[in-house]
Design a protein around this motif. Structure first.
Motif, PDB file in Angstrom:
ATOM      1  N   VAL A 107      72.406  84.384  30.333  1.00  0.00           N
ATOM      2  CA  VAL A 107      71.796  83.497  31.337  1.00  0.00           C
ATOM      3  C   VAL A 107      71.598  84.224  32.661  1.00  0.00           C
ATOM      4  O   VAL A 107      72.513  84.868  33.180  1.00  0.00           O
ATOM      5  CB  VAL A 107      72.680  82.243  31.538  1.00  0.00           C
ATOM      6  N   THR A 108      70.373  84.110  33.196  1.00  0.00           N
ATOM      7  CA  THR A 108      70.060  84.698  34.504  1.00  0.00           C
ATOM      8  C   THR A 108      69.537  83.672  35.479  1.00  0.00           C
ATOM      9  O   THR A 108      69.316  83.977  36.660  1.00  0.00           O
ATOM     10  CB  THR A 108      69.008  85.813  34.352  1.00  0.00           C
ATOM     11  N   ASP A 109      69.346  82.442  35.009  1.00  0.00           N
ATOM     12  CA  ASP A 109      68.815  81.369  35.843  1.00  0.00           C
ATOM     13  C   ASP A 109      69.496  80.069  35.434  1.00  0.00           C
ATOM     14  O   ASP A 109      69.665  79.792  34.235  1.00  0.00           O
ATOM     15  CB  ASP A 109      67.302  81.264  35.652  1.00  0.00           C
ATOM     16  N   CYS A 110      69.866  79.264  36.415  1.00  0.00           N
ATOM     17  CA  CYS A 110      70.574  78.006  36.127  1.00  0.00           C
ATOM     18  C   CYS A 110      69.784  77.100  35.196  1.00  0.00           C
ATOM     19  O   CYS A 110      70.371  76.319  34.431  1.00  0.00           O
ATOM     20  CB  CYS A 110      70.861  77.259  37.426  1.00  0.00           C
ATOM     21  N   ARG A 111      68.431  77.208  35.243  1.00  0.00           N
ATOM     22  CA  ARG A 111      67.625  76.331  34.398  1.00  0.00           C
ATOM     23  C   ARG A 111      67.855  76.598  32.914  1.00  0.00           C
ATOM     24  O   ARG A 111      67.657  75.711  32.077  1.00  0.00           O
ATOM     25  CB  ARG A 111      66.147  76.504  34.753  1.00  0.00           C
ATOM     26  N   GLN A 112      68.276  77.811  32.590  1.00  0.00           N
ATOM     27  CA  GLN A 112      68.558  78.128  31.188  1.00  0.00           C
ATOM     28  C   GLN A 112      69.744  77.337  30.650  1.00  0.00           C
ATOM     29  O   GLN A 112      69.856  77.116  29.440  1.00  0.00           O
ATOM     30  CB  GLN A 112      68.822  79.624  31.042  1.00  0.00           C
ATOM     31  N   LEU A 113      70.626  76.911  31.538  1.00  0.00           N
ATOM     32  CA  LEU A 113      71.791  76.141  31.106  1.00  0.00           C
ATOM     33  C   LEU A 113      71.398  74.789  30.537  1.00  0.00           C
ATOM     34  O   LEU A 113      72.123  74.209  29.718  1.00  0.00           O
ATOM     35  CB  LEU A 113      72.766  75.956  32.271  1.00  0.00           C
ATOM     36  N   GLU A 114      70.251  74.284  30.969  1.00  0.00           N
ATOM     37  CA  GLU A 114      69.799  72.990  30.467  1.00  0.00           C
ATOM     38  C   GLU A 114      69.478  73.054  28.978  1.00  0.00           C
ATOM     39  O   GLU A 114      69.529  72.033  28.287  1.00  0.00           O
ATOM     40  CB  GLU A 114      68.563  72.531  31.249  1.00  0.00           C
ATOM     41  N   ASP A 115      69.123  74.226  28.505  1.00  0.00           N
ATOM     42  CA  ASP A 115      68.739  74.365  27.099  1.00  0.00           C
ATOM     43  C   ASP A 115      69.921  74.647  26.178  1.00  0.00           C
ATOM     44  O   ASP A 115      69.748  74.710  24.959  1.00  0.00           O
ATOM     45  CB  ASP A 115      67.718  75.508  26.960  1.00  0.00           C
ATOM     46  N   TYR A 116      71.105  74.820  26.755  1.00  0.00           N
ATOM     47  CA  TYR A 116      72.284  75.122  25.923  1.00  0.00           C
ATOM     48  C   TYR A 116      72.657  73.875  25.130  1.00  0.00           C
ATOM     49  O   TYR A 116      72.817  72.783  25.689  1.00  0.00           O
ATOM     50  CB  TYR A 116      73.437  75.570  26.816  1.00  0.00           C
ATOM     51  N   GLU A 117      72.778  74.017  23.830  1.00  0.00           N
ATOM     52  CA  GLU A 117      72.929  72.844  22.955  1.00  0.00           C
ATOM     53  C   GLU A 117      74.367  72.427  22.696  1.00  0.00           C
ATOM     54  O   GLU A 117      74.602  71.452  21.971  1.00  0.00           O
ATOM     55  CB  GLU A 117      72.244  73.113  21.613  1.00  0.00           C
ATOM     56  N   PHE A 118      75.334  73.151  23.270  1.00  0.00           N
ATOM     57  CA  PHE A 118      76.724  72.900  22.896  1.00  0.00           C
ATOM     58  C   PHE A 118      77.577  72.308  24.013  1.00  0.00           C
ATOM     59  O   PHE A 118      78.803  72.400  23.948  1.00  0.00           O
ATOM     60  CB  PHE A 118      77.367  74.192  22.372  1.00  0.00           C
ATOM     61  N   TRP A 119      76.962  71.722  25.035  1.00  0.00           N
ATOM     62  CA  TRP A 119      77.791  71.057  26.042  1.00  0.00           C
ATOM     63  C   TRP A 119      78.470  69.852  25.386  1.00  0.00           C
ATOM     64  O   TRP A 119      77.806  68.999  24.801  1.00  0.00           O
ATOM     65  CB  TRP A 119      76.949  70.589  27.220  1.00  0.00           C
ATOM     66  N   PRO A 120      79.784  69.750  25.456  1.00  0.00           N
ATOM     67  CA  PRO A 120      80.484  68.653  24.765  1.00  0.00           C
ATOM     68  C   PRO A 120      80.424  67.345  25.551  1.00  0.00           C
ATOM     69  O   PRO A 120      80.071  67.317  26.739  1.00  0.00           O
ATOM     70  CB  PRO A 120      81.914  69.166  24.680  1.00  0.00           C
ATOM     71  N   SER A 121      80.795  66.286  24.886  1.00  0.00           N
ATOM     72  CA  SER A 121      80.861  64.961  25.496  1.00  0.00           C
ATOM     73  C   SER A 121      82.271  64.391  25.345  1.00  0.00           C
ATOM     74  O   SER A 121      82.890  64.559  24.286  1.00  0.00           O
ATOM     75  CB  SER A 121      79.872  64.011  24.812  1.00  0.00           C
ATOM     76  N   PRO A 122      82.766  63.687  26.364  1.00  0.00           N
ATOM     77  CA  PRO A 122      84.061  62.997  26.210  1.00  0.00           C
ATOM     78  C   PRO A 122      84.045  61.953  25.097  1.00  0.00           C
ATOM     79  O   PRO A 122      85.106  61.548  24.608  1.00  0.00           O
ATOM     80  CB  PRO A 122      84.280  62.351  27.577  1.00  0.00           C
ATOM     81  N   ASP A 123      82.852  61.542  24.680  1.00  0.00           N
ATOM     82  CA  ASP A 123      82.745  60.561  23.604  1.00  0.00           C
ATOM     83  C   ASP A 123      83.113  61.148  22.251  1.00  0.00           C
ATOM     84  O   ASP A 123      83.227  60.400  21.271  1.00  0.00           O
ATOM     85  CB  ASP A 123      81.306  60.014  23.520  1.00  0.00           C
ATOM     86  N   TRP A 124      83.283  62.451  22.184  1.00  0.00           N
ATOM     87  CA  TRP A 124      83.596  63.113  20.908  1.00  0.00           C
ATOM     88  C   TRP A 124      85.069  63.027  20.548  1.00  0.00           C
ATOM     89  O   TRP A 124      85.516  63.711  19.622  1.00  0.00           O
ATOM     90  CB  TRP A 124      83.183  64.579  20.972  1.00  0.00           C
ATOM     91  N   PHE A 125      85.837  62.208  21.256  1.00  0.00           N
ATOM     92  CA  PHE A 125      87.281  62.136  21.026  1.00  0.00           C
ATOM     93  C   PHE A 125      87.726  60.688  20.879  1.00  0.00           C
ATOM     94  O   PHE A 125      87.194  59.780  21.512  1.00  0.00           O
ATOM     95  CB  PHE A 125      88.045  62.800  22.179  1.00  0.00           C
ATOM     96  N   ASP A 126      88.710  60.515  20.011  1.00  0.00           N
ATOM     97  CA  ASP A 126      89.375  59.221  19.837  1.00  0.00           C
ATOM     98  C   ASP A 126      90.674  59.263  20.636  1.00  0.00           C
ATOM     99  O   ASP A 126      91.587  60.038  20.331  1.00  0.00           O
ATOM    100  CB  ASP A 126      89.666  58.991  18.349  1.00  0.00           C
ATOM    101  N   TYR A 127      90.758  58.441  21.669  1.00  0.00           N
ATOM    102  CA  TYR A 127      91.894  58.470  22.587  1.00  0.00           C
ATOM    103  C   TYR A 127      93.012  57.506  22.168  1.00  0.00           C
ATOM    104  O   TYR A 127      94.075  57.490  22.793  1.00  0.00           O
ATOM    105  CB  TYR A 127      91.424  58.129  24.004  1.00  0.00           C
ATOM    106  N   SER A 128      92.773  56.720  21.136  1.00  0.00           N
ATOM    107  CA  SER A 128      93.724  55.671  20.767  1.00  0.00           C
ATOM    108  C   SER A 128      95.108  56.173  20.366  1.00  0.00           C
ATOM    109  O   SER A 128      96.097  55.450  20.553  1.00  0.00           O
ATOM    110  CB  SER A 128      93.140  54.794  19.657  1.00  0.00           C
ATOM    111  N   PRO A 129      95.284  57.409  19.804  1.00  0.00           N
ATOM    112  CA  PRO A 129      96.632  57.835  19.418  1.00  0.00           C
ATOM    113  C   PRO A 129      97.562  58.159  20.596  1.00  0.00           C
ATOM    114  O   PRO A 129      98.773  58.280  20.398  1.00  0.00           O
ATOM    115  CB  PRO A 129      96.384  59.098  18.579  1.00  0.00           C
ATOM    116  N   VAL A 130      97.007  58.313  21.796  1.00  0.00           N
ATOM    117  CA  VAL A 130      97.794  58.845  22.907  1.00  0.00           C
ATOM    118  C   VAL A 130      98.979  57.950  23.259  1.00  0.00           C
ATOM    119  O   VAL A 130     100.109  58.422  23.447  1.00  0.00           O
ATOM    120  CB  VAL A 130      96.904  59.067  24.148  1.00  0.00           C
TER     121      VAL A 130
END
Length: 364
Positions: A107-130
């Motif tokens: 990456v050489t420009d911040c705009r390239q970060l928009e195309d990165y497909e692997f940014w995670p989401s907090p929705d990817w976790f089940d918090y109920s066991p905590v």
């Protein structure tokens, strides 16, 4: 006095019945201890050693299937591929996961970060066991701490290094601050929401939150204090503030020489500093205790690089005695190793470690 009373007294800078103790070790070390002590699992080892702190597994990953590459490496939640590596053999065997590629190195420009497909989401976790997991720890009189695994821990610099590469992330801090900030903003946005959901799910059952970001090397901090202030302070303090708003004290793990950063940690409200890696520049524990011991607590201090793997039980005993004499007076100290005890450490030395805790850790 149970573990909870003991640890909370220490965190108030008071002396309990004995110095509270924590225990960090690799799976291989736990395996050797189970065999030597004829115990069924790691929890039984912790009980046998009367360890005061227990770490929660926390949320369960339920997100998209993580990619597995032809070379056997597997993506973590940030899209960083890692492959299992093994070192040693027999009684000294040890395994770990090694990064095979830094996915944002190009990456050489911040705009390239928009195309990165692997940014995670907090929705990817089940918090109920905590809640149930933390409640079970508390019911046994132990302290419930949440840290997450090594690949998903509240941090900024370390995951930026995994994404960009160690050298490039440090260069970014100096000459590509827009890229560094764009990446760390994404990191902190995720972790702030992830942490908020964990604390909400725990409903007051988490006793200590553990963050982890390595800011030090052998001879000093990885960056100047001024640069840390510019690039990392806001995110560092943000995690602490979220935890404090929920009434949870924070322990931060950092390896290396971080004496010069300690005033900043105190200003940000950090409750416990973890690692206190011996053998690094400026980490004089008696001086650190004298200068900061009334405003922050400490955990760690027993090295894993010298006496434990290569010394004798007498060497281990001497190091434990020195750490307790330096850091325990007046409370404010949880004794532990500075990092995970590795698989090449003789079991005799681990047993000597615990025996020394028993011998020197009692407040008179």
């Amino acid at each position: 006095m149970d573990s909870r009373e003991r640890v909370f007294l220490a965190l108030k800078h008071q002396e309990p019945d004995r110095v509270p103790r924590d225990f960090w070790a690799t799976a291989e070390t736990y395996g050797k201890l189970c065999r030597r002590l004829n115990l069924p699992n790691a929890t039984a080892v912790l009980d046998h050693f009367d360890i005061d702190v227990r770490y929660l597994e926390g949320p369960r990953y339920i997100g998209p299937k993580l990619l597995v590459h032809p070379d056997g490496s597997e993506n973590d939640i940030w899209g960083v591929p890692r492959i299992r590596q093994e070192t040693g053999a027999g009684d000294t065997a040890q395994s770990y996961k090694s990064v095979t590629r830094f996915p944002l190195a190009h990456v050489t420009d911040c705009r390239q970060l928009e195309d990165y497909e692997f940014w995670p989401s907090p929705d990817w976790f089940d918090y109920s066991p905590v809640y149930a997991e933390a409640q079970a720890v508390r019911e046994r009189g132990r302290v419930a701490a949440f840290m997450g695994d090594r690949l998903n821990r509240f941090a900024q610099l370390k995951p930026a290094m995994y994404l960009r590469g160690i050298d490039q992330a440090l260069v970014d801090m100096l000459i590509e601050p827009e890229i560094f900030e764009a990446i760390t903003n994404r990191l902190t946005r995720f972790y702030n929401e992830y942490l908020t959901r964990i604390l909400d799910a725990a409903r007051g059952m988490i006793d200590i939150l553990v963050t982890g970001d390595d800011f030090g090397q052998q001879n000093g901090p990885l960056c100047s204090v001024a640069l840390w202030e510019q690039r990392l302070r806001v995110g560092f303090a943000g995690y602490i503030n979220i935890a404090h708003d929920a009434g949870v004290p924070v322990m931060h793990h950092t390896c290396g020489s971080i004496y010069r950063l300690l005033p900043k940690f105190v200003e940000c409200g950090l409750d416990i500093l973890q690692a206190l890696q011996p053998g690094t520049a400026e980490m004089d524990f008696r001086r650190i205790k004298a200068e900061f011991g009334d405003r922050i607590c400490f955990q760690g201090g027993v090295g894993i690089q010298r006496a434990l793997p290569f010394g004798t039980p007498a060497d281990v005993r001497a190091e434990v005695r020195e750490r307790i004499e330096a850091l325990a007076p007046g409370g404010g100290y949880i004794i532990s190793t500075s990092h995970n005890i590795q698989g090449d450490t003789p079991v005799e030395n681990v047993l000597a470690l615990i025996k020394a805790y028993d011998e020197f850790g009692v407040y008179r």
